[in-house]
Design an enzyme around this catalytic site. Structure first.
Site, PDB file in Angstrom:
ATOM      1  N   GLY A 117      64.679  43.922  42.768  1.00 47.08           N
ATOM      2  CA  GLY A 117      65.803  43.008  42.533  1.00 47.08           C
ATOM      3  C   GLY A 117      65.582  41.677  43.213  1.00 47.08           C
ATOM      4  O   GLY A 117      64.458  41.357  43.613  1.00 47.08           O
ATOM      5  N   ASN A 118      66.626  40.886  43.339  1.00 51.05           N
ATOM      6  CA  ASN A 118      66.535  39.629  44.078  1.00 51.05           C
ATOM      7  C   ASN A 118      67.863  39.368  44.785  1.00 51.05           C
ATOM      8  O   ASN A 118      68.817  40.122  44.610  1.00 51.05           O
ATOM      9  CB  ASN A 118      66.118  38.473  43.154  1.00 51.05           C
ATOM     10  CG  ASN A 118      67.151  38.199  42.080  1.00 51.05           C
ATOM     11  OD1 ASN A 118      68.260  37.756  42.371  1.00 51.05           O
ATOM     12  ND2 ASN A 118      66.799  38.477  40.829  1.00 51.05           N
ATOM     13  N   ARG A 119      67.899  38.296  45.600  1.00 51.06           N
ATOM     14  CA  ARG A 119      69.030  38.113  46.509  1.00 51.06           C
ATOM     15  C   ARG A 119      70.155  37.278  45.931  1.00 51.06           C
ATOM     16  O   ARG A 119      71.061  36.873  46.660  1.00 51.06           O
ATOM     17  CB  ARG A 119      68.519  37.509  47.814  1.00 51.06           C
ATOM     18  CG  ARG A 119      67.817  38.575  48.653  1.00 51.06           C
ATOM     19  CD  ARG A 119      66.956  37.980  49.746  1.00 51.06           C
ATOM     20  NE  ARG A 119      67.551  36.809  50.368  1.00 51.06           N
ATOM     21  CZ  ARG A 119      66.856  35.868  50.988  1.00 51.06           C
ATOM     22  NH1 ARG A 119      65.557  35.941  51.040  1.00 51.06           N
ATOM     23  NH2 ARG A 119      67.462  34.845  51.541  1.00 51.06           N
TER      24      ARG A 119
END
Ligand code: CTP
Length: 221
Positions: free
Chosen positions: A33-35
């Protein structure tokens, strides 16, 4: 207007706003995923709805609370880039305005393992494949004349150069360029670039809600 003639009804503008990260599954419990918090896109959806636009917010697995649905603001959820691509392919042609604030993965595991991968003492390699550029690849599905706004998350030193390159490559009406520090922050130091040039927000750094209201004004002008 002759008596008894109904005034012409103006259909509300329809906007699609995408927001949040994507989760790309490795197996049935793990993902890449990413932030992205999703906050910027949610604020833009709210700001457009406040101005009378009929908004569909496509929201990924974001950390912010999804807004309450109203007649003016509908929420559709996605998890992976593939889900978002399906949504765009099915519905993009409905919208006069598209704001693509979602932080879509650039790579994903080539295959999703069944169940939960077991731990061993060996190193593990997960093969990644590129995710199609959703903004560019769905270009032929856009409604004629639709205004499409992209986002470019870039290191500050090449913010403008990269944003202008993406504006061209993805065939956008405008692009919001923001530095990497915007991620997870309540504020944004954003800049809007259109084909005609740069548009400065009223302050160099603003809470995302205020920036969203300014951006809504610009895209609806
Ligand atoms: N985007 C997209 N599909 C992807 C990746 C990004 O449609 N697979 C969209 C984003 O929603 C954003 C814009 O493209 O509106 C720019 O995203 P960004 O991550 O800054 O750029 P990339 O095109 O992915 O290029 P790079 O990662 O090399 O900077």
């Amino acid at each position: 207007m002759p008596e008894g003639t109904a005034p012409p009804t103006r259909r509300a503008l329809r906007a699609l706003v995408t927001a949040g990260p994507t989760e790309e599954p490795i197996d049935e419990v793990r993902f890449i995923g990413n932030r992205s918090s999703g906050r910027m896109g949610v604020e833009i959806a709210r700001a457009l709805a406040e101005r009378g636009v009929e908004v569909t917010l496509a929201l990924g697995p974001a950390r912010v609370e999804p807004p309450a649905e109203t007649a003016q603001l509908r929420v559709a959820r996605f998890r992976s880039a593939h889900d978002l691509e399906q949504l765009l392919r099915a519905r993009l042609a409905e919208f006069d305005l598209v704001v693509m604030a979602a932080a879509v993965a650039d790579y994903r595991p080539r295959a999703t393992a069944c169940g939960k991968l077991r731990r061993t003492d060996e190193a593990m390699t997960v093969e990644l494949e590129p995710v199609p550029d959703l903004l560019a690849s769905t270009r032929p599905l856009r409604k004629a004349g639709a205004r499409v706004v992209g986002f470019a998350l870039e290191p500050a030193e090449r913010l403008e150069r990269s944003a202008l390159e993406k504006l061209e490559r993805k065939d956008l009406w405008a692009i919001v360029a923001n530095p990497l520090e915007t991620m997870e922050s309540p504020d944004i130091s954003g800049m809007l670039f259109t084909r005609e040039g740069r548009r400065e927000p009223p302050a160099p750094r603003m809470p995302k809600g205020e920036f969203a209201r300014w951006l809504a004004g610009e895209v609806l002008a």
